[in-house]
Enzyme design. Sequence first.
Site, mmCIF file in Angstrom:
data_model
loop_
_atom_site.group_PDB
_atom_site.id
_atom_site.type_symbol
_atom_site.label_atom_id
_atom_site.label_comp_id
_atom_site.label_asym_id
_atom_site.label_seq_id
_atom_site.Cartn_x
_atom_site.Cartn_y
_atom_site.Cartn_z
ATOM 1 C CE LYS A 1 -5.698 3.046 -4.035
ATOM 2 N NZ LYS A 1 -6.709 4.086 -3.520
ATOM 3 C CD GLU B 1 -10.714 7.270 -5.496
ATOM 4 O OE1 GLU B 1 -11.927 6.663 -6.092
ATOM 5 O OE2 GLU B 1 -9.861 7.388 -6.283
ATOM 6 N NE ARG C 1 2.610 7.841 -7.237
ATOM 7 C CZ ARG C 1 1.310 7.462 -7.880
ATOM 8 N NH1 ARG C 1 1.072 7.933 -9.016
ATOM 9 N NH2 ARG C 1 0.691 6.288 -7.439
#
Length: 791
Positions: A281, A39, A271
């Site tokens: 982020k 994204e 992950r």
Amino acid sequence: MSTSTNKPRLVSPNFITEIIDEDLKAGRYQKIVTRFPPEPNGYAHLGHAIASYIDFGIAHDYGGECRLRMDDTNPEAEKAEYAEALIADMRWLGWDWGPEVSYASNYFEQLYQMAERLIQKGLAYVDSVSPEEMARLRGTVDKPGIPSPYRNRSVEENLDFFRRMRAGEFPNGAHVLRAKIDLSSPNMKLRDPVLYRIVHAEHYRTGKAWCIYPSYDFAQATTDALDGVTHSLCSLEFVDNRAIYDWLMDHLWGEPPLHQTPRPHQYEFGRRSLEYTVVSKRKLRKLVEGGYVRGWDDPRMPTLAGQRRRGVRPQAIRRFAGQVGISRTNRTVDIALLEGAIRDDLNTTAPRVMAVLRPLKVVLTNLAEPKSVTLPYWPHDVIEESPDGLVALPSGERVKPEEAVRQVTLTREIYIEADDFALKPPKGFKRLAPGGTVRLKMAGVIRCETYKTDETGQVTELHCTLLEETKAAGVIHWVSASEAVPAEFRLYDRLFTVPHPEAEAKELEDEHETPEDHDFLRFVNPKSLEVAHGYIEPSVLKDPKETRYQLERNGYFWQDPLDSKPEALVFNRIVTLKDTWARTAAREQEAKHTGEARTPASAKVSSPAAPQSEPQLTPKQQSVLQNFMAQGIHEAEAWILAREPRLADFLLQAAQSAPLSALAHWVVNDLGAALRSGEAKITPAGLAGLVRLLEAGEINTRIAKDVLAEALQTGQDPVEIVQQKGLRQVSDLGALEPIVERILAENPDKVAAYRAGKTGLMGFFVGQVMRETQGQANPQRVQELISQKLG
């Protein structure tokens, strides 16, 4: 079709490649197509590097294709700046996605038409309740959802509302489009998820053409299909979302516009997070906005822009990502693995030059004339490893080793490192002291005759004699005081003082301290950047600016690409020569487990796995040690393996069918004694099979240890033991839920305390479930279920 035979494989065999192999064998797909869909709401970081390595690496290995696609469905957070930075970072890593980048926004019209198709089938409806009411109506894990009063709107009414949403008649939040699935599903994601929402914001690519945008779940499945993706790979956090993915494909695939595309399927892998940093982020933005770093490309940041500015090469990032591997479980990666990959990459690509970071002047009182000294760029071990017998100059030209040299000048006044001199040297000090001798690299032996100090007693100048003799206990580097180039050296280090800053902050919060006081920012390392002003030999002025160097004994450096100028060189330290944090980390971990107070960084400790006396390794053993550490093996275990070929040979055989870094701990700590005595009844393939089950999440560590102990006694294959005894890890929520509910019901006082803020009791609840299931429950699933039950 199988893996490409004319290219080296990037991704080690794993559970995903097993699925692909079976799909190809069964003829389900003619070509493997993956995708990497970031994204564009921030800069790419090391987590993106690992994920992209998996996506692009698997496509490479099977001779397929990987799409780079911007998941740009949230106009309020996304920018062209971020999209362009992501593309630049992926190109820097060396990935090839064909002639053009894909964008979810390219498909907005097709996605809208597919949403209308769902409405026409009676599978989607426009809901008009508030977000708070929608959340309440969804129910809980214990209670099914309640239908919205708008769930039974007619097809015509839903189409009318949806088209008016698109036309911009309604404000944000007035309506959403929801899938009509199952309000009683135990998977909360299936309780009528949102497919579209109203967002009146300008999109960085489509401008104001749209005011409704698809949700992540709707866009991922449909754009995967439109892009021709066969295997949609994502992290484990989206495991429950897979049900929506499959539902959408069940009802949309095979019809226009998806009637000529392969049906994609989603697969999840664990992950990877990294020690001593954060990759959220939101948290990275707090570091930037709070002034803790100098921007998104600050060399301390885990962003690829930061790593690139620091001087890390993309080859090192790819090496690191390949060593991390793939499994079904989440895992925190030792940052030493990244640093080892960087060192391993630079060792054979960074020529050696001399620089003095904290200069101390030395006057060679008996040197009448300057003396020219020839210095090699490369040490013998690098020259010996050269496949063609040639080595590189800083310019990149490959020459014979005897030609890879440069000239420096020994002048009457030189600089040495300040810590290469001691007034009262400690025992074993092999550098310079009053009356002592030391060798200047390739320039002769000097003896310190006298020294000067300032008013504070600090030594400011040495007067030395250049001797004819050739013997000296130590060797130090130096630069000419008159010819060396002034330079600023930025010594970058780890960004945080603890391996898990977010977890440490949460732990303090659980102890009833306010999160504002103990946010992750409190663990920012105040010494993550230290600046030194010194000198570097003048040979670097003729080299390409992007040359990476190993500065003798100081680490690997390169010129900062933004701040350096010919008249003011600025060098960034890319990485130190050795892992100076290893002992401190081991000590911190030991203190945490024993309940002892944290010890000063100068205290000496030894890992229980490492030889207490730490005997000197031979050059060959040292090479083995560095190789194992570069592949992710902890230093203490790598020491054992370097000194014990029997253990190392067993490990390397097992590593042919399981990740080496996952096997090392078992070989050293669980099989070491049996292997040394020759009584090990387990084969390398047997251990590898057991570790593969563990990595895939089919068993947990407790099961693995019990099975290994039995295999050592009986000689039976560990995988057979797991199968015969039905020891698979229990992850099914339906099987775990009754156990969890019973334990919560039996401990109402602890439930009340947990809900009152004593969240440390989570460990008690999980432990009770593990005991009830004889260690077979999946702890992560148990914790998730308990969290849901307790709100």
